[in-house]
Motif scaffolding. Sequence first.
Motif, PDB file in Angstrom:
ATOM      1  N   TYR A   3     -19.898   0.703  10.845  1.00 40.24           N
ATOM      2  CA  TYR A   3     -18.704   1.427  10.386  1.00 40.24           C
ATOM      3  C   TYR A   3     -17.522   0.459  10.402  1.00 40.24           C
ATOM      4  CZ  TYR A   3     -14.576   4.444  10.819  1.00 40.24           C
ATOM      5  OH  TYR A   3     -13.346   5.022  10.656  1.00 40.24           O
ATOM      6  N   LEU A   4     -16.841   0.342   9.266  1.00 43.05           N
ATOM      7  CA  LEU A   4     -15.695  -0.564   9.121  1.00 43.05           C
ATOM      8  C   LEU A   4     -14.418   0.258   8.979  1.00 43.05           C
ATOM      9  CD1 LEU A   4     -17.171  -3.118   6.545  1.00 43.05           C
ATOM     10  CD2 LEU A   4     -17.149  -3.295   9.042  1.00 43.05           C
ATOM     11  N   ARG A   5     -13.440  -0.040   9.829  1.00 42.50           N
ATOM     12  CA  ARG A   5     -12.135   0.656   9.765  1.00 42.50           C
ATOM     13  C   ARG A   5     -11.028  -0.381   9.624  1.00 42.50           C
ATOM     14  NH1 ARG A   5      -8.172   3.194  13.198  1.00 42.50           N
ATOM     15  NH2 ARG A   5      -9.120   2.328  15.070  1.00 42.50           N
ATOM     16  N   PHE A   6     -10.236  -0.256   8.560  1.00 43.28           N
ATOM     17  CA  PHE A   6      -9.145  -1.192   8.319  1.00 43.28           C
ATOM     18  C   PHE A   6      -7.975  -0.883   9.253  1.00 43.28           C
ATOM     19  CE2 PHE A   6     -11.471  -2.056   4.491  1.00 43.28           C
ATOM     20  CZ  PHE A   6     -11.110  -3.353   4.138  1.00 43.28           C
ATOM     21  N   LEU A   7      -7.560  -1.873  10.014  1.00 45.30           N
ATOM     22  CA  LEU A   7      -6.378  -1.764  10.869  1.00 45.30           C
ATOM     23  C   LEU A   7      -5.140  -2.336  10.189  1.00 45.30           C
ATOM     24  CD1 LEU A   7      -7.991  -2.903  14.243  1.00 45.30           C
ATOM     25  CD2 LEU A   7      -7.770  -0.573  13.344  1.00 45.30           C
ATOM     26  N   ASP A   8      -5.335  -3.303   9.317  1.00 42.71           N
ATOM     27  CA  ASP A   8      -4.212  -3.921   8.604  1.00 42.71           C
ATOM     28  C   ASP A   8      -4.744  -4.470   7.289  1.00 42.71           C
ATOM     29  OD1 ASP A   8      -1.703  -4.908   7.991  1.00 42.71           O
ATOM     30  OD2 ASP A   8      -2.021  -6.799   9.056  1.00 42.71           O
ATOM     31  N   TYR A   9      -3.914  -4.351   6.244  1.00 41.65           N
ATOM     32  CA  TYR A   9      -4.351  -4.833   4.936  1.00 41.65           C
ATOM     33  C   TYR A   9      -3.130  -5.031   4.050  1.00 41.65           C
ATOM     34  CZ  TYR A   9      -6.075  -4.648   0.139  1.00 41.65           C
ATOM     35  OH  TYR A   9      -6.304  -4.912  -1.180  1.00 41.65           O
ATOM     36  N   GLU A  10      -3.030  -6.188   3.436  1.00 42.52           N
ATOM     37  CA  GLU A  10      -1.953  -6.469   2.476  1.00 42.52           C
ATOM     38  C   GLU A  10      -2.356  -7.669   1.617  1.00 42.52           C
ATOM     39  OE1 GLU A  10       2.842  -7.521   2.243  1.00 42.52           O
ATOM     40  OE2 GLU A  10       1.848  -7.235   4.183  1.00 42.52           O
ATOM     41  N   MET A  11      -2.236  -7.496   0.318  1.00 42.38           N
ATOM     42  CA  MET A  11      -2.512  -8.566  -0.619  1.00 42.38           C
ATOM     43  C   MET A  11      -1.191  -9.170  -1.108  1.00 42.38           C
ATOM     44  SD  MET A  11      -5.831  -8.982  -1.020  1.00 42.38           S
ATOM     45  CE  MET A  11      -5.859  -8.841   0.785  1.00 42.38           C
ATOM     46  N   ALA A  12      -1.130 -10.483  -1.115  1.00 42.87           N
ATOM     47  CA  ALA A  12       0.100 -11.151  -1.558  1.00 42.87           C
ATOM     48  C   ALA A  12       0.375 -10.884  -3.024  1.00 42.87           C
ATOM     49  CB  ALA A  12      -0.003 -12.652  -1.289  1.00 42.87           C
ATOM     50  N   ASN A  13      -0.685 -10.795  -3.838  1.00 38.62           N
ATOM     51  CA  ASN A  13      -0.551 -10.493  -5.267  1.00 38.62           C
ATOM     52  C   ASN A  13      -1.376  -9.241  -5.554  1.00 38.62           C
ATOM     53  OD1 ASN A  13       0.930 -12.977  -6.512  1.00 38.62           O
ATOM     54  ND2 ASN A  13      -0.658 -13.872  -5.211  1.00 38.62           N
ATOM     55  N   SER A  14      -0.747  -8.103  -5.350  1.00 44.17           N
ATOM     56  CA  SER A  14      -1.447  -6.828  -5.500  1.00 44.17           C
ATOM     57  C   SER A  14      -1.896  -6.634  -6.941  1.00 44.17           C
ATOM     58  CB  SER A  14      -0.527  -5.674  -5.073  1.00 44.17           C
ATOM     59  OG  SER A  14      -0.198  -5.791  -3.709  1.00 44.17           O
ATOM     60  N   ASN A  15      -3.081  -6.004  -7.064  1.00 41.29           N
ATOM     61  CA  ASN A  15      -3.677  -5.675  -8.363  1.00 41.29           C
ATOM     62  C   ASN A  15      -4.026  -6.912  -9.199  1.00 41.29           C
ATOM     63  OD1 ASN A  15      -3.428  -2.834  -7.926  1.00 41.29           O
ATOM     64  ND2 ASN A  15      -1.248  -3.001  -8.435  1.00 41.29           N
ATOM     65  N   GLU A  16      -4.093  -8.059  -8.576  1.00 42.80           N
ATOM     66  CA  GLU A  16      -4.535  -9.272  -9.272  1.00 42.80           C
ATOM     67  C   GLU A  16      -5.795  -9.763  -8.569  1.00 42.80           C
ATOM     68  OE1 GLU A  16      -1.672 -12.266 -10.314  1.00 42.80           O
ATOM     69  OE2 GLU A  16      -0.007 -10.859 -10.109  1.00 42.80           O
ATOM     70  N   CYS A  17      -6.905  -9.161  -8.942  1.00 41.29           N
ATOM     71  CA  CYS A  17      -8.166  -9.464  -8.268  1.00 41.29           C
ATOM     72  C   CYS A  17      -8.629 -10.896  -8.515  1.00 41.29           C
ATOM     73  CB  CYS A  17      -9.241  -8.484  -8.721  1.00 41.29           C
ATOM     74  SG  CYS A  17      -8.909  -6.766  -8.243  1.00 41.29           S
ATOM     75  N   LYS A  18      -8.137 -11.523  -9.574  1.00 45.61           N
ATOM     76  CA  LYS A  18      -8.501 -12.915  -9.802  1.00 45.61           C
ATOM     77  C   LYS A  18      -7.894 -13.843  -8.755  1.00 45.61           C
ATOM     78  CE  LYS A  18      -8.760 -12.511 -14.851  1.00 45.61           C
ATOM     79  NZ  LYS A  18      -8.220 -13.056 -16.124  1.00 45.61           N
ATOM     80  N   ARG A  19      -6.799 -13.417  -8.189  1.00 43.28           N
ATOM     81  CA  ARG A  19      -6.061 -14.287  -7.267  1.00 43.28           C
ATOM     82  C   ARG A  19      -6.390 -13.993  -5.801  1.00 43.28           C
ATOM     83  NH1 ARG A  19      -1.933 -16.724 -10.279  1.00 43.28           N
ATOM     84  NH2 ARG A  19      -0.985 -17.414  -8.330  1.00 43.28           N
ATOM     85  N   ASN A  20      -6.627 -12.740  -5.474  1.00 49.44           N
ATOM     86  CA  ASN A  20      -6.938 -12.392  -4.077  1.00 49.44           C
ATOM     87  C   ASN A  20      -7.657 -11.048  -4.028  1.00 49.44           C
ATOM     88  OD1 ASN A  20      -3.427 -11.591  -3.302  1.00 49.44           O
ATOM     89  ND2 ASN A  20      -4.762 -10.779  -4.843  1.00 49.44           N
ATOM     90  N   PHE A  21      -8.607 -10.940  -3.102  1.00 45.76           N
ATOM     91  CA  PHE A  21      -9.301  -9.674  -2.878  1.00 45.76           C
ATOM     92  C   PHE A  21     -10.050  -9.756  -1.556  1.00 45.76           C
ATOM     93  CE2 PHE A  21     -12.477 -12.159  -5.243  1.00 45.76           C
ATOM     94  CZ  PHE A  21     -13.591 -12.015  -4.438  1.00 45.76           C
TER      95      PHE A  21
END
Length: 524
Positions: A196-214
């Motif tokens: 079971y995986l539970r996210f405690l923190d999550y933030e992408m520097a370039n949101s909605n740009e899956c080519k750059r970060n995911f």
Amino acid sequence: MVHGHSIPHVKNNSGVKPAGQCGTWVKEPEGGLFTSPNYPNKYPPDTECVYILEAPPRQCIDLHFEESYSIESSWECKFDNIEVRDGPFGFSPILGRYCGQHSPPDIKSSGRYLWIKFVTDGELEAVGFSASYNFTADPDFADLGVPPPLPSCQYDMVGPEGIVESHQITRDGKAGVTEAIDCKWYIRAPPRSKIYLRFLDYEMANSNECKRNFVAVYDGGSSVEDLKSKFCSTVANDIMLVSTLGVIRMWADEASRKSRFRILYTTYQEPPCDADAFFCHSNMCINNTLVCNGMQNCVYPWDENQCKEKRKANILDNLNNTNGTIIGVTCCIVLILLIVSVIVQIKQPRKKYVLRREDFDPTMFQEVFEPPHYELCTLRSATTAAATSADLVDLAEDFENYHALRRASSRCVYDHHCGSSSNPGSAHISQLSLSGRGSRGNLTARDAAAATLLTDFPQPPMAVRPLLPAAGNRRSILVMKHSYSQEAADNGCDLDDDLEEVPTTSHRLSRHEKAVQRSVSIDF
């Protein structure tokens, strides 16, 4: 480009589901080839195969179908068909659905992935297809040139729980802060367990740009066909994996290194639970060591709520970080105000109230029933010891003179009130003089009687010294002396009031002097 007829059948490679049942898949560094089952023979009925193509970072996929192509034709390809989507998932944007006797046109992905599904029904089988693909540079990264080799970044995680976080990359020196990263965390659970995986923190520097970060999650392996979820927007949801192996992958280019995540993983089993397990009421059995550990390991916080009920007597359990901060700040403010108040009280000069006898006027409280012929006042306070001693000596002398005069005055007053055989007229005059202390209503009758007596008994004039006003604020012993001349004593103790030139505040003395002056004026 790799052509299907020049490549022999080989063992099924990763990237296809179900493995071993969907034809041939050959992978090469610059591309690959895959076919429908039994190609170039007819494909079997009731088949569903999924192919997921993945290109290296900053590259795209060019897909080409060979001319030897045949799939059952139908309206809108509702029966047998091949479906291509731009992305790694079945919900990615669809690029086309194809069937018939003519091969589809060449297809180019917008990113690193293509999702392809081949479906057949129970009737009218055909030859199928053979497709090849190769990788090309992504035009979105053309200005960056050829990407440098990615650093090796891989972790292995075991245990009933653990933390997977992006901070480990920099902390362990896997990659520099300016390098692109493609890191993987392998989580291995015990047999018959799940993750079971539970996210405690999550933030992408370039949101909605899956080519750059995911951040991607794989269930069962790290191949593209094991991809469970992929997050590159603003939110990430918890995930339940069904295998004993889970893989978390993070990709971020040089401009996206501020992307971060933190995941708590928990291994669990399905009920019935073992004796050393805790039931989470959500079809989960976790290790007893995870109960009341300050972390929510269940889907719902049953493992922590139960702990709070057992320790209900402790009021600190009901306080969260916000309440604790408010209480702490309030106590600090109150303590600071108390300290400031004490300091102000210490530093503030004290006002000393000293009763100065100069400011006290005892004549305002002079008794009205003092003896009729003398009055005592208070001694003015001295500023020095020498002045006080001098005043005391003068006071003693004044008291001696006062007692001597009182004895002489008492005899003359007695003769004045009781009469004298040698000079009865003077006794009447003295009586009228002393009667001046009476009321103003009786003054006229007494004046008339005094005038009649003065006509019958002429008397020598009496010298009366007027009352002097008070000089300044100085006060001393006032003694009204009644001096009687020897001649007056022989002739009936005529009253001659001699006043010292000292200040006084007695109203009785003033009224007495007025009566004496009025009696003398009648004689003249």
